[in-house]
Design an enzyme around this catalytic site. Structure first.
Site, PDB file in Angstrom:
ATOM      1  CG  ASP A 178      -1.778   1.165   1.450  1.00 17.74           C
ATOM      2  OD1 ASP A 178      -2.999   1.054   0.921  1.00 17.74           O
ATOM      3  OD2 ASP A 178      -1.256   2.213   1.647  1.00 17.74           O
TER       4      ASP A 178
ATOM      5  CE1 TYR B  45       0.282   7.839   2.864  1.00 14.84           C
ATOM      6  CE2 TYR B  45       1.026   5.462   2.013  1.00 14.84           C
ATOM      7  CZ  TYR B  45       0.181   6.608   2.347  1.00 14.84           C
ATOM      8  OH  TYR B  45      -1.047   6.089   3.039  1.00 14.84           O
TER       9      TYR B  45
ATOM     10  CE  LYS C 206      -3.786   4.778   0.732  1.00 11.23           C
ATOM     11  NZ  LYS C 206      -2.528   4.520   0.485  1.00 11.23           N
TER      12      LYS C 206
ATOM     13  CG  HIS D 299      -4.967   9.685   0.185  1.00 12.22           C
ATOM     14  ND1 HIS D 299      -3.386   9.837   0.211  1.00 12.22           N
ATOM     15  CD2 HIS D 299      -5.113   9.357   1.842  1.00 12.22           C
ATOM     16  CE1 HIS D 299      -2.862   9.469   1.282  1.00 12.22           C
ATOM     17  NE2 HIS D 299      -3.828   9.284   2.346  1.00 12.22           N
TER      18      HIS D 299
ATOM     19  CB  SER E 161      -8.535   6.772   2.183  1.00  8.88           C
ATOM     20  OG  SER E 161      -7.725   6.803   3.328  1.00  8.88           O
TER      21      SER E 161
ATOM     22  CE  LYS F 232       7.170   3.661   8.129  1.00  2.82           C
ATOM     23  NZ  LYS F 232       7.712   4.518   9.256  1.00  2.82           N
ATOM     24  CB  SER F 233       8.398  -2.118  10.366  1.00  5.08           C
ATOM     25  OG  SER F 233       9.763  -1.881  10.743  1.00  5.08           O
ATOM     26  CB  VAL F 234      11.825   1.472   7.556  1.00  4.11           C
ATOM     27  CG1 VAL F 234      11.014   2.196   6.993  1.00  4.11           C
ATOM     28  CG2 VAL F 234      12.597   1.856   8.932  1.00  4.11           C
TER      29      VAL F 234
ATOM     30  NE  ARG G 247      11.718  -2.405  15.383  1.00  2.00           N
ATOM     31  CZ  ARG G 247      11.770  -1.418  15.790  1.00  2.00           C
ATOM     32  NH1 ARG G 247      11.230  -0.140  15.358  1.00  2.00           N
ATOM     33  NH2 ARG G 247      12.586  -0.798  16.784  1.00  2.00           N
ATOM     34  CB  ILE G 248       9.263  -6.195   7.916  1.00  2.00           C
ATOM     35  CG1 ILE G 248       9.410  -4.601   7.560  1.00  2.00           C
ATOM     36  CG2 ILE G 248       8.632  -6.769   6.476  1.00  2.00           C
ATOM     37  CD1 ILE G 248      10.228  -4.112   6.528  1.00  2.00           C
TER      38      ILE G 248
END
Length: 290
Positions: free
Chosen positions: A55, A60, A85, A118, A155, A246-248, A252-253
């Site tokens: 997504d 963004y 979006k 959006h 959204s 969400k993570s980078v 954690r992903i």
């Protein structure tokens, strides 16, 4: 969709949208992920961890990098579900048509699985937001007919925005992506969405950083020998929502995918449901300054 006891068992399980399109039950969110190497790597890591649903959004600023991560993964296009979006400056018939093509080009793909308006009421369109949404929706419907988009939705829409859209829409929205987590269940809106055939997608499913300090959630996580994030994502699925964590960080992903081997009992679900306001509430789209 594979279920035991009514609950989803796999990252590759799907919900079926109101037009028959299947959407993976968990998506990888990219809001606030910076464009460039960080976004590309995180999307690549997510796909390698098993995510089939990505997504993003024009707002963004990372569509090109998200597309690069998708390409780098080597996964076939038809094995992924990609959402983006329409942002506020692109409302209207011609502008929305151009924005769809621009997103396809930035992502490096030839069709979108899901495209959303959006924001329902941009500040610059506050005196004509319903007309602007109707015009944008018409271009989105035409893109569906042209094979550029498989499903369309919204959204941050609330009941009045949706009721206005229904006045002219030929294709009914398949999704409403909203701020949805233990801090704000938005029960009236989620019920309305469900009653009108829309899937509730949960952005910010882990709330803000404050949610990780909630003692009740820590205790429940300890009970199930899971992380707090895993418990909250599982809670979202057990409500029938579609969370977009969400993570980078690669670890954690991956951890955010490990939510299919336990079930939260009814008492703990009720406890989590009662945490309204612990990490902020959904913003009113009619008074935001953008």
């Amino acid at each position: 969709m594979t279920k035991i006891g009514g609950f989803i068992l796999s990252l590759t399980d799907t919900y079926t949208l109101n037009n028959g399109v299947k959407i993976p039950v968990v998506g990888f969110g990219t809001w606030q992920t910076p464009s460039g190497a960080v976004a590309e790597q995180s999307v690549y890591d997510a796909i390698m961890a098993g995510y089939k649903h990505i997504d993003t959004a024009t707002a963004y600023g990372n569509e090109t990098s998200v597309g690069a991560g998708i390409k780098r993964s080597g996964i076939k296009r038809d094995e992924l579900f990609v959402t983006t979006k329409l942002w506020n400056p692109d409302h209207g018939r011609k502008a929305a048509k151009a924005a769809i093509d621009a997103s396809l080009s930035a992502l490096g793909i030839d069709y979108l699985d899901l495209y959303l308006i959006h924001w329902p009421n941009p500040v610059d369109l506050r005196d004509r937001w319903a007309d602007a949404n109707a015009e944008s929706w018409l271009s989105m419907e035409e893109a569906v007919q042209a094979g550029k988009i498989r499903a369309i939705g919204v959204s941050n829409f609330r009941k009045p925005h949706l009721e206005a859209l229904y006045q002219t829409a030929k294709i009914q929205p398949a999704v409403n992506q909203i701020f949805l987590n233990p801090s704000d269940l938005q029960p009236e809106l989620t019920a309305y969405n469900t009653d009108h055939g829309m899937l509730n997608e949960a952005y910010s499913p882990l709330g803000t950083g404050k949610i990780f300090e909630v003692d009740a959630l820590k205790s429940i996580a300890d009970k199930y020998h899971k992380s707090l994030a895993q418990v909250v994502l599982r809670w979202s699925l057990q409500h029938g929502f579609l969370p977009l964590p969400k993570s980078v960080h690669a670890d954690r992903i991956k951890a955010n995918t490990e939510i299919f081997d336990f079930e939260i009992d009814a008492a703990d679900m009720a406890t989590i449901d009662g945490l309204r306001g612990v990490a902020g509430l959904a913003q009113n789209p009619d008074d935001r300054p953008f």
